[in-house]
Design an enzyme around this catalytic site. Structure first.
Site, PDB file in Angstrom:
ATOM      1  N   ASP B 516     -27.091  34.815 105.871  1.00 46.70           N
ATOM      2  CA  ASP B 516     -27.465  34.890 107.271  1.00 46.70           C
ATOM      3  C   ASP B 516     -28.890  34.808 107.352  1.00 46.70           C
ATOM      4  O   ASP B 516     -29.417  35.721 106.746  1.00 46.70           O
ATOM      5  CB  ASP B 516     -26.654  35.756 107.847  1.00 46.70           C
ATOM      6  CG  ASP B 516     -26.700  35.350 109.486  1.00 46.70           C
ATOM      7  OD1 ASP B 516     -25.975  34.664 109.880  1.00 46.70           O
ATOM      8  OD2 ASP B 516     -27.563  36.186 110.291  1.00 46.70           O
ATOM      9  N   LEU B 517     -29.870  33.864 107.811  1.00 49.87           N
ATOM     10  CA  LEU B 517     -30.995  33.817 108.182  1.00 49.87           C
ATOM     11  C   LEU B 517     -31.406  34.976 108.943  1.00 49.87           C
ATOM     12  O   LEU B 517     -30.729  35.330 110.008  1.00 49.87           O
ATOM     13  CB  LEU B 517     -31.527  32.639 108.555  1.00 49.87           C
ATOM     14  CG  LEU B 517     -31.376  31.334 107.450  1.00 49.87           C
ATOM     15  CD1 LEU B 517     -32.027  29.984 108.058  1.00 49.87           C
ATOM     16  CD2 LEU B 517     -31.872  31.586 106.040  1.00 49.87           C
ATOM     17  N   ASP B 559     -27.196  29.151 111.483  1.00 45.29           N
ATOM     18  CA  ASP B 559     -28.031  29.673 110.363  1.00 45.29           C
ATOM     19  C   ASP B 559     -27.360  30.302 109.276  1.00 45.29           C
ATOM     20  O   ASP B 559     -27.867  31.221 108.294  1.00 45.29           O
ATOM     21  CB  ASP B 559     -29.202  30.759 110.938  1.00 45.29           C
ATOM     22  CG  ASP B 559     -28.712  31.792 111.598  1.00 45.29           C
ATOM     23  OD1 ASP B 559     -27.312  31.694 111.796  1.00 45.29           O
ATOM     24  OD2 ASP B 559     -29.460  32.821 111.872  1.00 45.29           O
TER      25      ASP B 559
END
Lengths: 333, 914
Positions: B516-517, B559
């Site tokens: 997960d960004l 993301d």
């Protein structure tokens, strides 16, 4: 005393009110866009076995033909004439306000205190039931009044005695020493005479007197027990002992309350009175004229057999009687 | 098609018509006889029924007269019981009466007796011509009705009616008395349309006198039975509706002749005039009368049994038809043979044209595999002209490379091993004569002759090059993310399933990374979605280049990325994950002169034979990723079965599910706790704090400490705060409007708000609209916020506080003292109350440091003109000390336990909690 005075005032005031306003609401009762209304005026109180029986028979016969409302005059518990007349006035007021299409009365006091003074010859139809022996004293029938008379099954009871004891000729009647019992005695005596019995009697006020009379009655062919209502010290145990000790003759009664003390009982059925009144009410609500329906008497009765007393007295009954009877197993209870 | 000549037709038609007429005549004669037989049987049954009825009537009348004879009929218990029973069992008996014989001299006494017996209107009477009752005139003897059954209000009126006053009945009574037998007469009582007659039987005193002359003087009365023939009428109407019936009663000596008692006319029927009417009469003689039952029925064509009528006709017709048909068939065969030859030739021509016209290539071979025919499309597709191809082996013209040749397939078909065949999913490639290759769909089927023998193979080839390209494109789009070109979640999950199967089958070890960004939102919010998309594309490329060739990178959504590491131990997976984290961390994304640092949080989960399913796998990876984020982001967390953090996370997620259910099922409840005024000068009223509880499905009350942390972590707290604020305000509005608030208008109602709620820009307008909706005076509300939540969302918190304070609302700073930056911010926050953290209050009696803290906070509060509230007051001594210190309010179990709102209000009513 205050109550009596008030009731009296109410009575006087009520005498100025005429029953002219009570008219049948339409050609066919119960219409004018509402359900038909039936008012039962009971002489007694809720819980009175006889009154409840009449109401039960009435309700079944009426079915859903009308909305039934009941007014209790409670004259068994409030015996003063002023109180009964006051209750009748309340019933009259209720009729005035609720505007029933038909009034059904049960037993004598409703006839004496309500129908006779307030509902005679008015347009409002009245069906009575449960009136003892005769309607002579009320002057029935009126054009708007019909119903069923309540006749104690004395004659069939004596017919039975005649079958069981073909040679019997002398009977002894024992009842309470009250005005009502005096009248009953006379009626019974009349029927007994027709049936070939000579009726002796003892109207008593105490248990001791009742037992003494019962012992004397064993010298007669048959013992007839009248009502005990009025013997204030009624002692069930003492009576029971006397019955077990002294019983030698056949004993009969026409009173439901005396079936534990007599070998055989023939008693009136309140449901028959109520059912007849209900059927009449439906006919009248459907357009019948009360004067087209004659006053009739009841024709049914319950048969009670006290097996214990029959055993004590060594009395044997025909099978058909036992077969049809309701059985009482105990004495004095 | 003309088969027969006109002459032949005439002869055949005449023969058939003659046979049919003969068959019809035979059928009609037979059927008419059958109908007559049926009529006779039906009427006999009805007559038998009536005969039985007459016997029953006689028997019952005798029994009832016997009863009346034996007992006293005026007191009719036995008689009544018997007749009631009879009326219930025999529907043809309408009523039963007993007529007492009363001499003129006995009349008065008899009437008197009856009146005394409960019939006060009883008198012996007659009916006038217009039906009115009148006293009976003087007669030597009367026969009044004294018993009537059934006894009903309608029948009771006949009591006393003198039967002998009617002329017709008078004669019948005399006859019955004289004869001692049952006598029939016309119905006695007036009214009613029912078909009836009456039967009478005399009752005598003692035995029946043998001499007729003595019977009159010894008679005591009569039993009368009214018979209703509606019953029989209904039986006929129901069971024999076609039959008409008439019952006549012919009383001996009656001058008027026979009387019709009951009649039911036969229904008029179509075609009745064509057929003879059927009639039959039965006579039933009784002692003094004869009953005659007459029946009629008009047969109609509808009565005819069609099967019986039509069977001979049909049989004849069938026979004639068979003969004609056989002749005709013979002729037709001859004609058809001639035409078939012409048709076959035309069909062949049409088939050739069709094959030349269709777009599919068609090649037919013989059983040796040599081409016999190919259509123009096949010529174009293969590059061979028909003249060159015919006679050559099919494989040399239809060249499908290394794949199994169509001819081989055709041989299978010929051998019966297959019905038909189509190319497999990958499709066939056809090598054309010029060497170019085209994609084709190929189907092969055997060619059979009229006997079903295989005489060759037909190949149908279709150029499907364009279709196949389109399919490939769609397949790619369905499994890939359009933005990044990575495979999408659906495809990724399919590959994971395969990997899981592989792990179970060969005990292989794989690993899953969920990434997960960390700063993606910042890029999106500050530079727009186009920048965000660009970042995702660049990062996707980076990720693909970082992992091994055997690994698969997928975009799971937003993301979030996933990586399947095939044949990879958990340690290797951790190393790859860390490498990915470093690569992303060192990546600089530039967009329009802005440079963004991005980082990624990665959860790692091993996939082996023990992995339960995909759901659990993802759940574990998501949880590990969450933990990596909790570790401060830009981190890797490897999930393991005994991972306490994962377990805790799972528990929290379970609480989230329960909380969602509770919200949906309305199982959140409000409690109240009293805050006692310790003689405060800063606020004269009292305060009630609303607290939140959750009711489980079993009805247990759960403390907020169990579920609020999960609600905060999983972003449900805003929804819950909204629920609390809305319900508290509705409750306060109810209290205020019902008059339960007896505090003279100065009780303050407090509720808690979370940090996330404060930070939500929509919270301000929500609270304002709720205040407007409920109509609650803002000055009766107090909102409690913790110092840490207010400080974390300082800007939003200040804006919300100012807006609500303008409506009169108050604020309390909750748990004051538990944070680390308290005093500095206190000056900035417009709060009215300071709630001293309970941890200091609880032990202040024994711990001098805690006591000093309480004193200090109280002083600071007062110096800023803020009221102070001490929490966790659990005994009288603490309360006393707080009062001595000058603390304004106290709250805790010693003051009052939290209670459901309704209980609290009841306590208020009793004055217990005020």
């Amino acid at each position: 005393m205050r109550r009596s005075a008030a009731t009296r005032t109410l009575l006087i005031a009520a005498t100025f009110l005429t029953p002219q306003g009570w008219t049948r609401s339409a050609e066919t009762p119960g219409f004018e866009g509402r359900d038909a209304r039936c008012l039962l005026v009971s002489s007694y109180h809720p819980g009175n076995e006889w009154g409840d029986g009449i109401a039960g028979g009435l309700k079944e016969a009426l079915g859903n033909r009308c909305v039934l409302r009941t007014f209790y005059m409670d004259s068994k518990r409030n015996r003063e004439p002023e109180a009964i007349a006051g209750a009748a006035l309340q019933a009259r007021d209720l009729i005035d306000q609720w505007k029933p299409d038909i009034v059904i009365t049960s037993d004598d006091n409703a006839a004496r205190y309500l129908v006779m003074p307030w509902l005679r010859d008015v347009a409002l139809p009245v069906v009575f039931c449960g009136i003892n022996w005769t309607v002579e004293e009320y002057g029935f029938p009126y054009p708007n009044v019909t119903g069923m008379v309540e006749v104690a099954p004395v004659a069939p009871l004596l017919d039975l005695v005649r079958q069981l004891r073909p040679a019997a000729a002398a009977a002894m009647y024992i009842g309470a020493d009250t005005f009502t019992e005096g009248k009953n005695l006379e009626r019974t005596r009349e029927v007994a005479r027709e049936k070939g019995f000579e009726l002796n009697h003892a109207l008593v006020s105490t248990t001791a007197q009742w037992i003494e009379a019962y012992q004397r009655a064993q010298d007669f062919d048959v013992v007839m027990l009248g009502n005990r209502s009025g013997i204030d010290d009624w002692d069930t145990e003492a009576i029971r002992e006397a019955l077990l000790r002294d019983t030698r003759r056949i004993s009969v009664t026409n009173y439901r309350t005396m079936t534990p003390y007599a070998m055989i009982g023939y008693t009136k059925i309140p449901q028959e009175q109520g059912a007849w009144a209900g059927k009449l009410a439906v006919e009248i609500l459907d357009g019948g004229d009360p004067s087209d329906y004659p006053i009739v008497a009841n024709r049914q009765w319950d048969i009670w057999i006290n097996l214990r007393l029959l055993t004590v007295g060594h009395i044997h009954l025909p099978f058909r009687l036992i077969h049809k009877a309701k059985w009482v197993h105990k004495i004095g209870r | 098609m003309t088969v027969f000549t006109p002459g032949e037709r005439l002869v055949l038609g005449g023969l058939v018509a003659t046979a049919l007429v003969a068959a019809l005549a035979f059928s009609l004669v037979f059927e008419n006889h059958r109908l007559l037989e049926r009529f006779r049987a039906d009427t006999q049954r009805i007559a038998d029924r009536f005969s039985t009825q007459l016997d029953s009537e006689e028997a019952l009348l005798t029994a009832m007269s016997g009863l009346a004879h034996a007992g006293r009929p005026e007191l009719p218990q036995n008689f009544t019981l018997f007749t009631e029973d009879v009326l219930g069992k025999y529907p043809f008996i309408r009523s039963v009466r007993y007529l007492a014989k009363i001499l003129r001299s006995e009349r008065d006494a008899f009437e008197q007796t009856m009146r005394k017996s409960g019939y006060p209107q009883f008198r012996i009477s007659t009916l006038s011509a217009n039906g009115e009752r009148m006293p009976a005139g003087n007669r030597p003897v009367y026969y009044p009705v004294v018993i009537v059954e059934p006894m009903e209000p309608g029948t009771a009126r006949y009591l006393g009616l003198d039967a002998s006053s009617s002329d017709g009945m008078c004669g019948a009574i005399a006859l019955a008395v004289q004869s001692g037998e049952s006598v029939a007469a016309e119905a006695m009582d007036p009214g009613g349309d029912a078909p009836r007659y009456t039967l009478l039987k005399a009752v005598y005193k003692g035995r029946v006198p043998p001499e007729a002359g003595d019977r009159g003087t010894h008679s005591a009365g009569l039993v009368v039975m009214d018979i209703d023939m509606t019953y029989l009428h209904n039986v006929v109407e129901t069971l024999y509706p076609k039959i008409g019936v008439r019952l006549e009663m012919d009383v001996a000596g009656a001058s008027a002749g026979p009387v019709t008692v009951m009649e039911r006319k036969a229904p008029r029927r179509q075609a009745g005039a064509l057929l003879p009417v059927m009639q039959r009469t039965y006579a039933f003689p009784t002692h003094h009368a004869v009953f005659r039952l007459s029946f009629t029925e008009t047969p109609a064509l509808a009565d005819f049994n069609l099967v019986i009528v039509l069977l001979p006709i049909l049989s004849t017709a069938l026979l004639a038809g068979v003969v004609v048909f056989a002749l005709r068939e013979r002729r037709i065969v001859q004609i058809q043979e001639r035409r078939a030859r012409d048709t076959v030739f035309a069909e062949k021509e049409r088939a050739e044209v069709t094959l030349h016209s269709i777009g599919d290539a068609v090649v037919r071979t013989n059983m040796d595999g040599n081409i016999e025919y190919l259509n123009p499309t096949a010529e174009k597709l293969t590059g061979y002209g028909r003249a060159e191809a015919v006679g050559r082996p099919v494989a040399s013209v239809v060249n499908v490379g290394n794949k199994k040749s169509g001819f081989e397939t055709g041989v299978f078909l010929a051998a019966g091993a297959m019905d038909s065949m189509e190319a497999d999913g990958d499709g066939q490639k056809l090598v054309r004569r010029d060497g170019t290759i085209v994609s084709i769909d190929e189907s092969v089927a055997p060619v059979q002759d009229a006997n079903g023998d295989i005489i060759g193979i037909v190949f149908v080839l279709r150029d499907v090059g364009v279709e196949r390209q389109l399919t490939e494109k769609l397949r790619y789009q369905a499994s890939h993310d359009a933005l990044t070109g990575l495979i999408n979640r659906q495809e990724f999950e399919r590959l994971l399933e395969l990997a899981l199967e592989d792990a179970r089958r060969v005990n292989a070890s794989h690993a899953l990374l969920v990434m997960d960004l960390d700063q993606f939102k910042v890029v999106n919010d500050t530079s727009g979605h186009i920048a965000g998309d660009q970042l995702l594309k660049q990062l996707s490329s980076l990720l693909e280049h970082t992992v091994r060739n055997s690994d698969v990178v997928a975009r799971l959504g937003g993301d979030e990325f996933g990586v399947l590491l095939r044949d990879c131990s958990i340690e290797t997976a951790r190393r790859i994950a860390d490498k990915l984290r470093q690569e992303v961390g060192s990546f600089r994304f530039s967009w329009k002169e802005k440079i963004f640092d991005v980082s990624v949080s990665i959860g790692v989960v091993a996939m082996d034979a023990t992995t339960a399913n995909l759901t659990e796998l993802f759940s574990a990876a998501d949880s590990a990723c969450y933990i990596a984020k909790d570790m401060g982001r830009n981190a890797v967390h490897v999930s393991s079965p005994d991972d306490a953090a994962i377990t805790h996370r799972h528990k929290e997620m379970q609480w989230v599910q329960r909380l969602k259910m509770a919200l949906r099922e309305d199982r959140l409840v409000l409690y109240c706790q009293q805050i006692q005024n310790l003689d405060s000068s800063c606020y004269p009223g009292r305060i009630v704090e609303f607290l939140l509880r959750m009711k489980t499905t079993e009805g247990e009350i759960v403390s907020p400490m169990s579920f609020l942390p999960a609600a905060v972590r999983y972003n449900m707290i805003v929804e819950i705060d909204r629920w609390v604020a809305s319900h508290v305000m509705s409750t306060v509005a109810e209290i205020l409007s019902s008059g339960d608030d007896d505090a003279g208008g100065d009780r303050l109602y407090a509720m808690n708000l979370s940090g996330q709620f404060l930070g939500d820009p929509a919270s301000k307008s929500f609270l304002v609209s709720e205040i407007e909706r409920t109509g609650v005076d803002g000055s009766r509300l107090c909102f409690e916020v913790t110092e840490s939540s207010a400080i974390s969302n300082l800007a939003e918190a200040l804006e919300l506080m100012r807006a609500l304070k303008s409506l009169g609302c108050r604020f309390a700073l909750d748990d004051f003292g538990s944070g680390i930056s308290s005093f500095g911010y206190l000056k900035q926050l417009p709060v009215d109350f300071l709630k001293i953290d309970g941890e200091f209050v609880r032990d202040m009696l024994v711990d001098p440091i805690d006591r000093s803290m309480v004193e200090a906070i109280n002083k600071v509060g007062h110096s800023l003109e803020i009221c102070t509230i001490a929490e966790f007051v659990e005994d009288a001594e603490t309360l006393e000390m707080l009062g001595a210190m000058g603390v304004d309010f106290a709250q805790g179990y010693f003051i009052g336990l939290p209670a459901p709102v309704s209980e609290y209000l009841q306590a208020v009513d009793k004055g217990e909690s005020t």
